[in-house]
Enzyme design. Structure first.
Site, PDB file in Angstrom:
ATOM      1  N   TYR A 164      19.948 -18.043  19.206  1.00  0.00           N
ATOM      2  CA  TYR A 164      19.924 -18.941  19.961  1.00  0.00           C
ATOM      3  C   TYR A 164      21.206 -19.833  19.309  1.00  0.00           C
ATOM      4  O   TYR A 164      20.897 -20.167  18.276  1.00  0.00           O
ATOM      5  CB  TYR A 164      18.492 -19.687  19.926  1.00  0.00           C
TER       6      TYR A 164
ATOM      7  N   PHE B 246      11.019 -23.951  36.668  1.00  0.00           N
ATOM      8  CA  PHE B 246      10.837 -23.824  38.023  1.00  0.00           C
ATOM      9  C   PHE B 246       9.417 -24.429  38.419  1.00  0.00           C
ATOM     10  O   PHE B 246       9.510 -24.956  39.624  1.00  0.00           O
ATOM     11  CB  PHE B 246      11.076 -22.113  38.646  1.00  0.00           C
TER      12      PHE B 246
END
Length: 325
Positions: free
Chosen positions: A57, A208
């Site tokens: 990351y 989402f």
């Protein structure tokens, strides 16, 4: 906050963890380091003890943020990180050779400002290195005191069994949510049988399920490479969010809280790790741990969503090829 144990390993963490990837690696913008450090410390103050990062990351910079933020709380928290991507870049492929695992572990320890890693995951299963060799290397690191617990990510049932026979696997981290339920078929039964905890990443369907994504993503957003997040598929899959929002409204909670409470209700050894860059979202996520869904409510949710067919693959081909089957 309530605590949970990840399977039979004895590793105890807060019922909800914090997925740190999005602090500087998801939407293309990222947070300023000082703001990210502050947010992680606010999470600790609100009862979260489980933090998930990886050398990939950034690469590397996410571990540095986590290390700085959690250093004052080191004995109170559980830090998970990962090895297994070539040069810490998933697009370059996989590398879980023993010498790589050792080198990555040493580098992660420095960035995390600690002398031990609580939970060390293999980020993706490397088909070129026997999983028994990987597990054996981590076993050695555990015996040396540099690592406490061993984990796998996106591993298939056969791989989990082989690894567990060499070094007990404490946790599997894989995607699981109302947006992606494939682990229910084979993975969850194997974890229950072997006493392994489950750490769902993207428990809110990469954002989402909160209902916040309604149109085309910004060009810099890394989710643009995911087939489910094309403008057309976002519109088609909104039906799931609409159903969750309706149910959540009846309980006076948010769709995101309902999605997290649903996961927490599945098994007592499931610990989701939602990520956020906003304090109000952090507090909203934490609120889900106070929600208890009854068997009837869970059945009602399943009934409402069972007829919904979601559109779009989870990953592009190059990432899908890295998933162990």
């Amino acid at each position: 906050m309530q605590k949970r144990k990840l399977g039979n390993s004895g590793l105890e963490v807060s019922a909800l963890g914090f997925g740190c990837m999005g602090l500087n690696f998801l939407d293309g913008k990222g947070m300023a380091k000082k703001e990210a450090v502050t947010l992680l410390q606010q999470a600790v103050e609100r009862g979260i003890t489980f933090f998930d990062t990886a050398e990939a990351y950034g690469p590397y910079t996410n571990e540095e943020i986590v290390g700085e933020a959690l250093k004052p709380y080191r004995k109170q928290v559980v830090i998970a990180t990962k090895f297994g991507c070539k040069e810490a870049r998933p697009a370059l492929g996989l590398d879980s050779r023993p010498e790589t695992i050792r080198a990555v572990t040493e580098a992660s320890l420095k960035r995390l400002k600690t002398d031990y890693i609580d939970l060390l995951y293999q980020h993706r299963v490397d088909p070129n290195v026997p999983i028994e060799e990987v597990a054996g290397t981590v076993k050695d690191l555990i015996q040396e005191g540099k690592v406490k617990y061993f984990g796998l990510s996106e591993a298939g049932a056969g791989t989990i069994r082989k690894a567990h026979s060499v070094q007990p696997v404490s946790a599997l981290q894989s995607e699981y949510s109302l947006f992606w339920r494939e682990p229910e078929d084979e993975i969850i039964p194997v974890l229950e049988e072997l006493g392994i905890g489950f750490v769902p990443f993207s428990p809110l369907g990469k954002g989402f399920l909160t209902g916040a994504i309604t149109a085309k993503l910004d060009d810099a957003d890394r989710r643009n490479i995911l087939p489910r997040f094309t403008e057309e598929n976002i519109k088609a899959n909104r039906v799931l969010v609409d159903v969750l929002a309706e149910i959540a409204g009846q309980k006076n909670i948010t769709a995101g809280q309902l999605a997290l409470a649903w996961l927490l209700a599945r098994k007592p050894w499931i610990v989701p790790i939602p990520g956020t860059t906003k304090l109000h979202r952090l507090e909203e996520n934490i609120g889900s741990t106070d929600l208890v869904l009854s068997a009837d409510e869970l059945a009602f949710i399943d009934e409402k969503v069972s007829g919904i067919t979601l559109i779009g693959d989870r990953y592009p081909r190059f990432l899908e090829e890295q998933i162990d089957k």
